[in-house]
Scaffold this motif. Structure first.
Motif, PDB file in Angstrom:
ATOM      1  N   LEU A   1       0.836  -1.197   0.000  1.00 54.37           N
ATOM      2  CA  LEU A   1       0.000   0.000   0.000  1.00 54.37           C
ATOM      3  C   LEU A   1       0.874   1.251   0.000  1.00 54.37           C
ATOM      4  CD1 LEU A   1      -2.562  -1.096   2.726  1.00 54.37           C
ATOM      5  CD2 LEU A   1      -3.025  -0.863   0.288  1.00 54.37           C
ATOM      6  N   VAL A   2       1.968   1.193   0.736  1.00 51.72           N
ATOM      7  CA  VAL A   2       2.946   2.277   0.793  1.00 51.72           C
ATOM      8  C   VAL A   2       4.316   1.638   0.689  1.00 51.72           C
ATOM      9  CG1 VAL A   2       3.904   4.169   2.162  1.00 51.72           C
ATOM     10  CG2 VAL A   2       1.455   3.670   2.304  1.00 51.72           C
ATOM     11  N   SER A   3       5.125   2.147  -0.217  1.00 50.39           N
ATOM     12  CA  SER A   3       6.483   1.646  -0.396  1.00 50.39           C
ATOM     13  C   SER A   3       7.481   2.539   0.333  1.00 50.39           C
ATOM     14  CB  SER A   3       6.839   1.588  -1.880  1.00 50.39           C
ATOM     15  OG  SER A   3       5.956   0.727  -2.565  1.00 50.39           O
ATOM     16  N   LEU A   4       8.632   1.995   0.624  1.00 49.78           N
ATOM     17  CA  LEU A   4       9.695   2.743   1.274  1.00 49.78           C
ATOM     18  C   LEU A   4      10.080   3.939   0.404  1.00 49.78           C
ATOM     19  CD1 LEU A   4      11.517   2.594   3.791  1.00 49.78           C
ATOM     20  CD2 LEU A   4      13.174   1.365   2.399  1.00 49.78           C
ATOM     21  N   GLY A   5      10.129   5.121   0.992  1.00 52.51           N
ATOM     22  CA  GLY A   5      10.506   6.314   0.253  1.00 52.51           C
ATOM     23  C   GLY A   5       9.379   6.981  -0.518  1.00 52.51           C
TER      24      GLY A   5
END
Length: 190
Positions: free
Chosen positions: A37-41
């Motif tokens: 859902l949310v990636s690193l960075g």
């Protein structure tokens, strides 16, 4: 709308008008297992209300080891609130550990709505309070409880979680190794 109405009652009783205004911002979505859902960075834009499934928030340390910060089960809110509020890249990854069904909401639109309507502002505040209490409780558990007690608490909060997600995710969430978890489970079950 009925699902959201029931969700909202956990925080603050909203009028039909406010429920309608917020519902206009919500989109029902499904995501497969392993979906980020949310990636690193990534600069996140959305918050989620988990209707079904399990999501985890984790980071990766300098040695490449995954550290699970939070496990979300229905009916919890999810999303990198710190990154959303500060409008900065996420230091956490939000991953679906199972197939998930969520209500997705653009955070800035919800925030703007809360600035315009006092009742929605109170609802927003009550959600933030609940998130703070949840996170503070997790920190205290890590400081005060031993690994067996943390595992027992996890079982009480999320019955059957052992059958739903990988053991190494549970071990990471409890801040122990998979070997330690195996020993605890063996003693816990017996």
């Amino acid at each position: 709308m009925e699902f959201f109405r029931n969700f909202s009652l956990n925080f603050y009783p909203l009028s039909e008008d406010s429920l309608e205004k917020i519902s206009e911002l919500l989109t029902l979505k499904t995501f497969p297992k392993n979906y980020e859902l949310v990636s690193l960075g990534q600069n996140p834009t959305n918050v989620y209300i988990l209707k079904s499934g399990i999501i985890r928030a984790y980071n990766i340390d300098e040695k490449g080891k995954e550290r699970t910060k939070t496990i979300y089960t229905p009916i919890m809110t999810s999303g990198n609130l710190g990154a959303l509020i500060k409008n900065e890249p996420s230091t956490l990854i939000y991953e679906c550990l199972t197939d998930c069904e969520v209500l997705e909401c653009d955070y800035q639109s919800f925030y703007n709505l809360s600035l315009q309507h006092h009742e929605i502002s109170i609802f927003h505040y009550k959600i933030l309070e609940a998130i703070y209490i949840r996170e503070e409780s997790k920190i205290l558990e890590l400081q005060i409880l031993d690994a067996t007690q943390r595992y027992k608490n996890l079982q009480e909060k999320f019955p059957g979680i052992d059958n739903l997600i990988n053991q190494y995710h549970i071990a990471s969430y409890l801040n122990i190794t998979p070997v330690q978890l195996s020993r605890i489970r063996k003693n816990y079950i017996n």
